[in-house]
Design an enzyme around this catalytic site. Structure first.
Site, PDB file in Angstrom:
ATOM      1  N   ASP A  52       0.817  -1.206   0.000  1.00 43.37           N
ATOM      2  CA  ASP A  52       0.000   0.000   0.000  1.00 43.37           C
ATOM      3  C   ASP A  52       0.856   1.263   0.000  1.00 43.37           C
ATOM      4  O   ASP A  52       2.073   1.213   0.215  1.00 43.37           O
ATOM      5  CB  ASP A  52      -0.920   0.003   1.225  1.00 43.37           C
ATOM      6  CG  ASP A  52      -1.999  -1.064   1.150  1.00 43.37           C
ATOM      7  OD1 ASP A  52      -2.365  -1.462   0.033  1.00 43.37           O
ATOM      8  OD2 ASP A  52      -2.474  -1.507   2.219  1.00 43.37           O
ATOM      9  N   TYR A 110       6.828  -9.768   6.897  1.00 41.38           N
ATOM     10  CA  TYR A 110       6.828  -8.325   7.111  1.00 41.38           C
ATOM     11  C   TYR A 110       7.451  -7.985   8.455  1.00 41.38           C
ATOM     12  O   TYR A 110       7.438  -8.787   9.395  1.00 41.38           O
ATOM     13  CB  TYR A 110       5.397  -7.777   7.097  1.00 41.38           C
ATOM     14  CG  TYR A 110       4.775  -7.641   5.725  1.00 41.38           C
ATOM     15  CD1 TYR A 110       4.867  -6.450   5.009  1.00 41.38           C
ATOM     16  CD2 TYR A 110       4.082  -8.708   5.156  1.00 41.38           C
ATOM     17  CE1 TYR A 110       4.292  -6.322   3.751  1.00 41.38           C
ATOM     18  CE2 TYR A 110       3.494  -8.583   3.894  1.00 41.38           C
ATOM     19  CZ  TYR A 110       3.605  -7.390   3.207  1.00 41.38           C
ATOM     20  OH  TYR A 110       3.040  -7.268   1.968  1.00 41.38           O
TER      21      TYR A 110
END
Length: 245
Positions: A52, A110
């Site tokens: 994003d 992540y």
């Protein structure tokens, strides 16, 4: 044309995410323009997934088909000069013609970075907290994220999702003085999933929500308790894993 696997790093602060969008500057578009300019022909990159707006990467992966006899020693420096200092292709390697950056990926990892005070040199890459957190509660929350879980309650609705189940392989906090790092690895991720998990875990650790509420939201995604989304700037795609290349 031969197929190649690209490993890509970027500072996502000034980009509207990975995926090409109208009227927005994205990582994918910037890279495709650079490759096309250097090679003097259209080039199509296929990423393992999108990040994003504002999210960073150390281990984004894409595949690309390049003309025969492409001089990789000249191509890579040319592309990296053209995209600027905020994006760099760190590795390019030949792969089989049927390799797919997205569908062959078996896991992604992540890292989310938090600081317990405002640290100026980390402002672009960390979420600075202004209220204390209970580190034990953070660890207890992270320990609840094991195995296959329905994360519908911790993600942004996406009609393209064939399932909201994700298998968590790693979920752990790391504490280093004023810096807190959260690591999570799974077979797949949903939109905003990591940020909503981190934001909600921090709210638990600050006493704004109970750990029981967090656990109920994991067990019953429709449970009526709001989640909190952590800022994009603290999130980094660390690595994408494959069985083969």
């Amino acid at each position: 044309m031969p197929r190649y696997k690209l490993t890509i790093e970027y500072d996502g602060t000034d980009f509207s995410g990975w995926q090409i969008q109208p009227n927005a500057v994205t990582i994918e578009e910037t890279l495709e323009k650079a490759f096309s300019t250097v090679l003097q022909q259209d080039v199509d990159l296929v990423g393992q997934g999108r990040t994003d707006a504002g999210v960073h990467a150390r281990g984004q992966v894409a595949h690309v088909d390049l003309p025969d006899h492409t001089d990789l020693e000249k191509l890579l420096p040319g592309v990296n000069r053209m995209v600027g200092q905020k994006i760099q292709v760190t590795e390019i390697e030949p792969v089989s013609d049927d390799f797919h950056a997205r569908f062959d990926a078996i896991a992604r990892q992540y890292e989310y970075t938090i600081t317990t005070r405002n640290i100026p040199v980390m402002q672009r890459y960390a979420w600075a907290l202004y209220q204390p957190v209970d580190k034990k509660l953070l660890e207890e929350c992270a320990a609840l994220l094991k195995g296959e879980i329905d994360f519908a309650g911790f993600s942004k609705f996406n009609e393209d999702n064939f399932t909201t189940l994700c298998e968590i392989q790693l979920s752990a906090f790391e504490f280093d003085g004023e810096v807190i790092r959260y690591h999570i690895r799974a077979n797949r991720f949903l939109r905003n999933m990591v940020r909503r998990l981190v934001g909600t875990m921090v709210h638990v650790a600050q006493g704004k929500k109970s750990i029981n509420d967090f656990q109920k939201k994991l067990q019953k995604p429709a449970f009526k308790i709001p989640t909190h989304t952590a800022p994009a700037k603290g999130l980094i795609l660390e690595k994408t894993f494959y069985k083969k290349v």
